[in-house]
Enzyme design. Structure first.
Site, PDB file in Angstrom:
ATOM      1  N   HIS A 135      48.939 -46.537  91.270  1.00 56.94           N
ATOM      2  CA  HIS A 135      48.943 -46.469  89.877  1.00 56.94           C
ATOM      3  C   HIS A 135      47.721 -45.296  89.543  1.00 56.94           C
ATOM      4  O   HIS A 135      46.785 -45.567  90.194  1.00 56.94           O
ATOM      5  CB  HIS A 135      49.004 -47.567  89.283  1.00 56.94           C
ATOM      6  N   ASP A 211      44.999 -53.659  94.603  1.00 58.76           N
ATOM      7  CA  ASP A 211      45.620 -53.670  93.030  1.00 58.76           C
ATOM      8  C   ASP A 211      46.539 -54.627  93.007  1.00 58.76           C
ATOM      9  O   ASP A 211      47.821 -54.440  93.544  1.00 58.76           O
ATOM     10  CB  ASP A 211      45.769 -52.144  92.880  1.00 58.76           C
ATOM     11  N   GLN A 214      50.676 -55.586  89.896  1.00 58.74           N
ATOM     12  CA  GLN A 214      52.373 -56.050  89.993  1.00 58.74           C
ATOM     13  C   GLN A 214      52.795 -57.199  90.909  1.00 58.74           C
ATOM     14  O   GLN A 214      53.679 -57.728  90.775  1.00 58.74           O
ATOM     15  CB  GLN A 214      53.053 -54.913  90.629  1.00 58.74           C
ATOM     16  N   LYS A 237      51.043 -59.032  82.082  1.00 59.28           N
ATOM     17  CA  LYS A 237      52.293 -58.745  83.037  1.00 59.28           C
ATOM     18  C   LYS A 237      52.730 -60.243  83.617  1.00 59.28           C
ATOM     19  O   LYS A 237      53.498 -60.430  84.329  1.00 59.28           O
ATOM     20  CB  LYS A 237      51.909 -57.560  84.221  1.00 59.28           C
ATOM     21  N   CYS A 379      52.845 -43.716  85.137  1.00 56.39           N
ATOM     22  CA  CYS A 379      51.212 -43.740  85.652  1.00 56.39           C
ATOM     23  C   CYS A 379      51.300 -43.360  87.116  1.00 56.39           C
ATOM     24  O   CYS A 379      50.294 -44.143  87.590  1.00 56.39           O
ATOM     25  CB  CYS A 379      50.651 -44.970  85.047  1.00 56.39           C
TER      26      CYS A 379
HETATM   27  C1  LIG Z   1      50.165 -51.127  90.093  1.00 57.00           C
HETATM   28  C2  LIG Z   1      49.716 -51.123  88.881  1.00 57.00           C
HETATM   29  N1  LIG Z   1      48.120 -51.103  88.736  1.00 57.00           N
HETATM   30  C3  LIG Z   1      47.574 -50.862  87.684  1.00 57.00           C
HETATM   31  C4  LIG Z   1      48.167 -51.211  86.319  1.00 57.00           C
HETATM   32  C5  LIG Z   1      47.162 -50.913  85.147  1.00 57.00           C
HETATM   33  O1  LIG Z   1      47.584 -52.183  84.377  1.00 57.00           O
HETATM   34  P1  LIG Z   1      46.870 -52.190  83.019  1.00 57.00           P
HETATM   35  O2  LIG Z   1      47.537 -51.080  82.081  1.00 57.00           O
HETATM   36  O3  LIG Z   1      47.286 -53.711  82.523  1.00 57.00           O
HETATM   37  O4  LIG Z   1      45.360 -52.163  83.041  1.00 57.00           O
HETATM   38  C6  LIG Z   1      49.585 -51.367  86.447  1.00 57.00           C
HETATM   39  C7  LIG Z   1      50.258 -51.255  85.154  1.00 57.00           C
HETATM   40  O5  LIG Z   1      51.141 -50.900  84.980  1.00 57.00           O
HETATM   41  C8  LIG Z   1      50.276 -51.397  87.551  1.00 57.00           C
HETATM   42  O6  LIG Z   1      51.597 -51.342  87.302  1.00 57.00           O
END
Ligand SMILES: Cc1ncc(COP(=O)(O)O)c(C=O)c1O
Length: 422
Positions: A135, A211, A214, A237, A379
């Site tokens: 992401h 990260d 998810q 989430k 993203c």
């Molecule tokens: C794999 C992953 N990492 C990071 C993020 C970033 O999350 P946030 O927008 O809550 O900061 C997301 C959000 O969709 C994500 O799917």
């Protein structure tokens, strides 16, 4: 990376989804007199009554500043905030509540690692290894360090079915300082071998940054069992409010990381000639934090604990299996679903291309039937380029989804064919 239909063996759903759905007020809403099929939880999840009530009760009876005032109400609010932290720590099996830093979201948590830890410890020519499925939250902060510091990025590629291709891992990690990777792809649904990757990073002398944005909402999480160094995730989430997330880090690493933001709450002392940081985690929580949201975050993980994360995962395996079977059976070659077919390494995310329709058109047509899916690059533009697409439509399932939602998706896709005369 299209799927073939997986086996059709079904197992009883370990979750009572009707009873769970009834706990989510928004899901009782109708649009144009029809129910909503919310299939966008990889984007953000709906909130159960338990979370909404916990935040309202706190706001109505106990809201006050935290950490700053000596009166009893403030002490009560501080205790509630810290209980939220303790609940989140327990949920991911942190060694101690103070290993949880509340951030705005996973994005901020990853920025703390890259910008604050990396800013202090990475120098020109140092290597950070990422993967092709990241992401932007786990790409852009490192790109910023490339520009500011001259660090070097290396990338773990993907296999044809959307897993990490680890054939060259040892060479990629050779001399690296950091391996930062997603535990579950928000596009492909791929679950990565987190413990194996953490061990490989450590063998190479690199830090392992996960990260887990998810992953945490859908699986039993054990940051200690992973052997990770840092992990990032968001409340919104996992049935909690937006505006709060968490960075988990090993205490000695958090202590070796300078503050990310400066201001109130993060200091032990401020003088005319400088300042001394507060101990971890306050050091990273500058300013008035999201107080009500921390109570909601705690309530959300307690709600999920009540369901049981093993049951949540099994429910999602069964529903994802049903979705893969149903969509493949009904649309055959007209649908391409990205990511692994093996449900042991896949979460409940289905990014797909449908005939030659643009994903935004697909999403708009599905919306006519109250089927909410995301369309776009998610993203993850580097991954989109590797898949050779500009965008995909993405349906994602969670604890309140059931087969009706999947059937509604399939029926609405049929409707899309009619509308576009396909
Ligand atoms: C794999 C992953 N990492 C990071 C993020 C970033 O999350 P946030 O927008 O809550 O900061 C997301 C959000 O969709 C994500 O799917």
């Amino acid at each position: 990376m299209s799927t073939t239909t997986p086996g059709t063996t079904t197992v009883a759903d370990p979750l009572d989804t009707a009873a769970i759905k009834a706990q989510f007020p928004l899901l009782a809403r109708t649009i144009d007199g029809a129910p909503i099929h919310y299939l966008d939880s990889a984007n953000t999840s709906q909130k159960p009554r338990a979370v909404l009530d916990a935040m309202t009760a706190f706001a109505e009876t106990s809201y006050a500043p935290i950490n700053r005032s000596a009166y009893r109400l403030a002490a009560e609010a501080t205790d509630a905030y810290e209980q939220g932290r303790a609940a989140v720590a327990r949920f991911v099996n942190a060694a101690h509540a103070d290993e949880i830093v509340f951030t705005k979201n996973a994005t901020e948590a990853l920025n703390v690692v890259a910008r604050a830890w990396g800013g202090a410890h990475l120098h020109r020519g140092d290597v950070v290894v990422l993967t092709h499925m990241e992401h932007h939250a786990n790409v852009v902060p490192w790109h910023q360090l490339v520009a500011e510091r001259g660090i070097e990025l290396r990338w773990i590629p993907l296999t044809a079915d959307g897993r990490l291709d680890l054939a060259d891992l040892e060479r990629l990690l050779d001399g690296a300082k950091v391996l930062s990777f997603s535990a579950m792809s928000n596009v492909l649904g791929t679950l990565t071998p987190v413990a194996e990757l953490c061990a490989a990073a450590h063998d190479a002398g690199a830090l392992a940054v996960v990260d887990a944005c998810q992953y945490v909402p859908h699986n039993v999480t054990d940051v200690q069992g992973w052997g990770a160094d840092f992990a990032a995730f968001s409340s919104h989430k996992l049935c909690g409010p937006s505006g709060i997330g968490a960075l988990w880090g090993r205490t000695e690493l958090l202590e070796a990381t300078p503050p990310f933001l400066g201001g109130g709450n993060m200091i032990a002392d401020v003088r005319l000639d400088g300042f001394t940081s507060a101990p971890v985690p306050a050091k990273f929580e500058a300013g008035t934090p999201p107080i009500i949201e921390a109570i909601g975050f705690g309530a959300a993980v307690e709600f999920l604990e009540g369901l049981g994360m093993e049951a949540v995962r099994r429910h999602e395996i069964e529903l994802t299996r049903y979705a893969l079977d149903t969509l493949s059976a009904r649309f055959g070659d007209d649908i391409t679903i990205h990511g692994p077919t093996d449900l042991a390494v896949r979460g409940g995310v289905l990014s797909f291309a449908f005939r030659d329709l643009h994903p935004h058109d697909v999403s708009q047509v599905l919306d006519q039937r109250n089927v909410c899916v995301r369309a776009g690059h998610h993203c993850a533009k580097p991954l989109m380029r590797i898949l050779g697409v500009a965008a995909t439509a993405r349906a994602s399932v969670y604890v309140y989804n059931d087969r009706d939602d999947v059937d509604a998706l399939a029926d609405a896709l049929d409707g899309a064919s009619d509308i576009f005369g396909l």
